[in-house]
Write a protein that holds these residues in place. Structure first.
Motif, PDB file in Angstrom:
ATOM      1  N   PHE A 192       0.867  -1.168   0.000  1.00 37.39           N
ATOM      2  CA  PHE A 192       0.000   0.000   0.000  1.00 37.39           C
ATOM      3  C   PHE A 192       0.905   1.219   0.000  1.00 37.39           C
ATOM      4  CE2 PHE A 192      -2.062  -3.536   2.046  1.00 37.39           C
ATOM      5  CZ  PHE A 192      -3.212  -3.640   1.278  1.00 37.39           C
ATOM      6  N   GLU A 193       0.733   2.081  -0.998  1.00 41.18           N
ATOM      7  CA  GLU A 193       1.636   3.200  -1.218  1.00 41.18           C
ATOM      8  C   GLU A 193       0.868   4.507  -1.242  1.00 41.18           C
ATOM      9  OE1 GLU A 193       4.490   3.103  -4.677  1.00 41.18           O
ATOM     10  OE2 GLU A 193       3.181   4.751  -5.302  1.00 41.18           O
ATOM     11  N   ASN A 194       1.359   5.489  -0.484  1.00 39.83           N
ATOM     12  CA  ASN A 194       0.861   6.863  -0.564  1.00 39.83           C
ATOM     13  C   ASN A 194       1.994   7.720  -1.112  1.00 39.83           C
ATOM     14  OD1 ASN A 194      -1.626   6.224   0.540  1.00 39.83           O
ATOM     15  ND2 ASN A 194      -1.039   6.812   2.610  1.00 39.83           N
ATOM     16  N   THR A 252      -2.667   0.444  -4.463  1.00 33.78           N
ATOM     17  CA  THR A 252      -2.753  -0.877  -3.858  1.00 33.78           C
ATOM     18  C   THR A 252      -2.129  -1.828  -4.862  1.00 33.78           C
ATOM     19  OG1 THR A 252      -4.812  -0.272  -2.756  1.00 33.78           O
ATOM     20  CG2 THR A 252      -4.307  -2.619  -2.922  1.00 33.78           C
ATOM     21  N   ILE A 253      -1.062  -2.501  -4.459  1.00 33.38           N
ATOM     22  CA  ILE A 253      -0.259  -3.322  -5.360  1.00 33.38           C
ATOM     23  C   ILE A 253      -0.275  -4.763  -4.865  1.00 33.38           C
ATOM     24  CG2 ILE A 253       2.064  -3.633  -6.314  1.00 33.38           C
ATOM     25  CD1 ILE A 253       2.448  -0.567  -5.412  1.00 33.38           C
ATOM     26  N   SER A 265      -0.594  -6.605 -10.062  1.00 23.72           N
ATOM     27  CA  SER A 265      -1.709  -5.706 -10.361  1.00 23.72           C
ATOM     28  C   SER A 265      -1.570  -4.470  -9.486  1.00 23.72           C
ATOM     29  CB  SER A 265      -3.051  -6.392 -10.131  1.00 23.72           C
ATOM     30  OG  SER A 265      -3.214  -6.725  -8.767  1.00 23.72           O
ATOM     31  N   VAL A 266      -1.995  -3.339 -10.047  1.00 21.39           N
ATOM     32  CA  VAL A 266      -1.856  -2.057  -9.358  1.00 21.39           C
ATOM     33  C   VAL A 266      -3.129  -1.252  -9.555  1.00 21.39           C
ATOM     34  CG1 VAL A 266      -0.495   0.059  -9.153  1.00 21.39           C
ATOM     35  CG2 VAL A 266       0.613  -2.053  -9.922  1.00 21.39           C
ATOM     36  N   GLY A 325     -10.325   2.443 -14.949  1.00 23.19           N
ATOM     37  CA  GLY A 325     -11.288   2.184 -13.889  1.00 23.19           C
ATOM     38  C   GLY A 325     -10.630   1.396 -12.786  1.00 23.19           C
ATOM     39  N   LYS A 326     -11.443   0.882 -11.851  1.00 20.86           N
ATOM     40  CA  LYS A 326     -10.879   0.267 -10.651  1.00 20.86           C
ATOM     41  C   LYS A 326     -10.532  -1.209 -10.787  1.00 20.86           C
ATOM     42  CE  LYS A 326     -15.370  -0.543  -8.560  1.00 20.86           C
ATOM     43  NZ  LYS A 326     -16.201  -0.344  -7.396  1.00 20.86           N
ATOM     44  N   ASP A 327     -10.829  -1.835 -11.930  1.00 26.10           N
ATOM     45  CA  ASP A 327     -10.426  -3.230 -12.138  1.00 26.10           C
ATOM     46  C   ASP A 327     -10.394  -3.529 -13.633  1.00 26.10           C
ATOM     47  OD1 ASP A 327     -13.095  -3.744 -12.941  1.00 26.10           O
ATOM     48  OD2 ASP A 327     -13.664  -4.303 -10.906  1.00 26.10           O
TER      49      ASP A 327
END
Length: 195
Positions: free
Chosen positions: A118-120, A132-133, A141-142, A171-173
């Motif tokens: 999880f990256e900010n 979110t990786i 997947s990212v 999109g989200k997926d």
């Protein structure tokens, strides 16, 4: 000095994947390409540890590691002559951020052969995007939430043995519209890859 956005860096990175001179521990070109692309996420024990990336006419980037994970990278853009430093903070409290320059706040965990990150991404203390990786030995997947532009996009990288597929969706997926697709295919001996 204009700050380098992570999405700009990724585009430069992927477009020059074959111009990069690094040592990759892989048996085939497709393994090397997959590790090169997925290795960008700097997974501990991924089999790849970049020390530098060089695109002869555009940029140089050097990496520093601590405890097996990237802790800092410096990006030198040749055209402007500017250098950007990016600091990475792994599994720490967000109070460790200096709120200066480019900083990545990273948390990771593993379950079986899968690593989650999880990256900010912060610029001058302002959160620009969140990722979110999910990475395994043959896929990554990212999901990126770009807070600057209020957009989400999803990327998947799949190593199929004789080819590597890199898809980006708006999109989200992966049920969203496909916005970009790259396929790296090996030659008959799987010693060279073509894009």
């Amino acid at each position: 000095m204009e700050q380098l956005k992570k999405s700009d860096f990724i585009a430069l990175f992927l477009s020059s994947v074959f111009a990069i001179s690094t040592t990759v521990s892989a048996n085939t070109c497709t393994d090397a390409v997959f590790k090169e692309i997925a290795g960008y996420y700097m997974i501990e024990d991924s089999g790849l540890k970049l020390d530098s990336v060089i695109s002869p006419n555009f940029y140089n980037q050097a990496y520093t590691y601590s405890n097996g994970k990237v802790s800092r990278s410096q990006f030198f853009e040749k055209e402007s002559g500017s250098t950007s430093t990016m600091n990475y903070y792994w599994n720490k409290d967000e109070s460790t951020l200096t709120k200066q320059g480019i900083e990545y706040f990273m948390k990771d965990s593993s379950s079986g052969d899968t690593t989650f990150i999880f990256e900010n991404y912060y610029v001058q203390g302002v959160l620009g995007n969140q990722k979110t990786i999910k990475v395994t030995s043959q896929s990554a997947s990212v999901l990126t939430k770009d807070l600057d532009f209020g957009q989400e996009y999803f990327e998947e990288i799949i190593n199929k043995g004789d080819s590597v597929i890199f898809n980006r969706y708006s999109g989200k997926d992966n049920s969203a519209a496909l916005s970009n697709a790259e396929i790296y295919v090996s030659d008959t001996e799987n010693t060279k890859c073509l894009n």
